[in-house]
Design an enzyme around this catalytic site. Sequence first.
Site, PDB file in Angstrom:
ATOM      1  N   SER A 192     -82.677 -21.247  15.383  1.00  9.56           N
ATOM      2  CA  SER A 192     -82.525 -21.595  13.976  1.00  9.56           C
ATOM      3  C   SER A 192     -83.368 -20.671  13.081  1.00  9.56           C
ATOM      4  O   SER A 192     -83.180 -19.455  13.120  1.00  9.56           O
ATOM      5  CB  SER A 192     -82.870 -23.073  13.798  1.00  9.56           C
ATOM      6  OG  SER A 192     -82.427 -23.538  12.563  1.00  9.56           O
ATOM      7  N   ASP A 352     -71.850 -26.786  13.163  1.00  9.79           N
ATOM      8  CA  ASP A 352     -73.120 -26.284  12.635  1.00  9.79           C
ATOM      9  C   ASP A 352     -72.818 -25.477  11.380  1.00  9.79           C
ATOM     10  O   ASP A 352     -71.954 -24.595  11.411  1.00  9.79           O
ATOM     11  CB  ASP A 352     -73.750 -25.385  13.719  1.00  9.79           C
ATOM     12  CG  ASP A 352     -75.097 -24.805  13.303  1.00  9.79           C
ATOM     13  OD1 ASP A 352     -75.552 -25.086  12.183  1.00  9.79           O
ATOM     14  OD2 ASP A 352     -75.682 -24.057  14.115  1.00  9.79           O
ATOM     15  N   HIS A 382     -75.891 -28.370  15.589  1.00  8.98           N
ATOM     16  CA  HIS A 382     -77.111 -27.620  15.313  1.00  8.98           C
ATOM     17  C   HIS A 382     -78.347 -28.275  15.944  1.00  8.98           C
ATOM     18  O   HIS A 382     -78.519 -29.488  15.856  1.00  8.98           O
ATOM     19  CB  HIS A 382     -77.337 -27.440  13.814  1.00  8.98           C
ATOM     20  CG  HIS A 382     -78.469 -26.490  13.537  1.00  8.98           C
ATOM     21  ND1 HIS A 382     -78.300 -25.125  13.600  1.00  8.98           N
ATOM     22  CD2 HIS A 382     -79.784 -26.687  13.278  1.00  8.98           C
ATOM     23  CE1 HIS A 382     -79.461 -24.534  13.368  1.00  8.98           C
ATOM     24  NE2 HIS A 382     -80.382 -25.459  13.171  1.00  8.98           N
TER      25      HIS A 382
END
Length: 412
Positions: A192, A352, A382
């Site tokens: 991320s 996501d 995600h």
Amino acid sequence: MRLKGVVLLLALGSFSAYYVYEPIPDEIEQPWKLMLTSSLFRSLSHLADFSELLGLKDYMGVMYFITLAEWVVPVSDEHVQVTEEHFDGVEVVLYQPKQLGGDPELRSAVIYLHGGGWCLGSSRMSPYDLLARRMVTDLDAVVLSVEYRLAPAHHFPVPYEDVYRVVKHFLQKGVLAQYSVDPGRIAVSGDSAGGNLAAAVSQQLQQEPGHQVQLKVQALLYPVMQALDLNTPSYQQNRDMPILPRTLMVRFWSEYFTSDKALFWAMMANTHNSPESAGLLKFVNWSAFLPESYRGKYNYSAPAVVRRAGGEGATVDGPSQSIADPRASPLLVPDSTLRSLPKAYVLTCEYDVLRDDGIMYVTRLRSAGVEVTHEHYDAGFHGALMFTVWPTDFLIAQRMTDNYVRWLKENL
Ligand SMILES: *[C@@H]1O[C@H](CO)[C@@H](O)[C@H](O)[C@H]1NC(C)=O
Ligand SMILES: *[C@@H]1O[C@H](CO)[C@@H](O)[C@H](O)[C@H]1NC(C)=O
């Protein structure tokens, strides 16, 4: 009195239904578990909004509870020696394989950057601690988990620069020798926001002439790659998806740059691009970089470019330079910069908002001639890879971890 009770019950009922029930795509396994996990996140987010509104504690200050809830003190075990150090003034947690005596053989190394939208997360969260130990034992690697400083206390470029300082310090021949690391086998990786930092630091290193040691690979797990277009098909499709709804991602982006709420609102409307970033929109043009199958039913329209010289909304001008900075949005570099990058692994998830950020980077790296392994999870959401600890453990996290670590084993 009776009526009051009924009203209260109804209110409670709809409140919990609102919090817990949300439509989850059929492909996602363990949907109830995800719904419950997501309802915890959303309740906390509402509480954080409320707290900020009342002037008690700012939004991210409350959200930081997620980090604290999984806090552990990293300690050595029978296979792994764990120490907390400072590299050029930045905190790192260092994981090393325990030596069984004699001169150690040279080992590979992974520099790992945790996720959390540059505002949350820590090397000391149990999922990151577990992942680091797994890499040490499976790869016989030294793992360096970087405790970079976080926004909003430290806006861009501080988190990035902390990472860069650690990487520069570690990549000196003398330092590598101290930890028995083979200078030809070093990876940078992160998930991320950590994937964002990993991609950015890989680019920056290539552009700096005369560094002693090159990275061998970069492994990016559902990375954040660009702040210019927050309406890609994946942002639209997954606007309300669990774990990272669009509002939260926009919040992370805006807090990375500034605490001024004007940027948050401009980003929500996708009208935050200024003439400084307009010329860079071509690098995030999903109509060009997204395969047909991911473009789906969405028609491309370029984000609006708004000139804000004085007048209403002028405050957004402050960070517009940062928004256009490739150290924040690694997609914003020309092919000539991509060409010299190390071999890459990119993981993306269907559900996501950041799916298309990752896929566009895959397309751009490949067309610049960089070797890329792209693993896309049709049932992925995600943050999935970090859900390895009970009670929020998911089967998909194990598969993702296995595949990711296997790739590192084969390529590092
Ligand atoms: C985006 O790409 C399409 C073609 O794929 C092109 O027609 C369009 O002009 C591009 N827009 C921008 C802003 O680069
Ligand atoms: C995209 O464009 C096509 C052709 O102009 C149109 O038929 C379709 O409805 C548009 N889709 C969306 C989601 O706006």
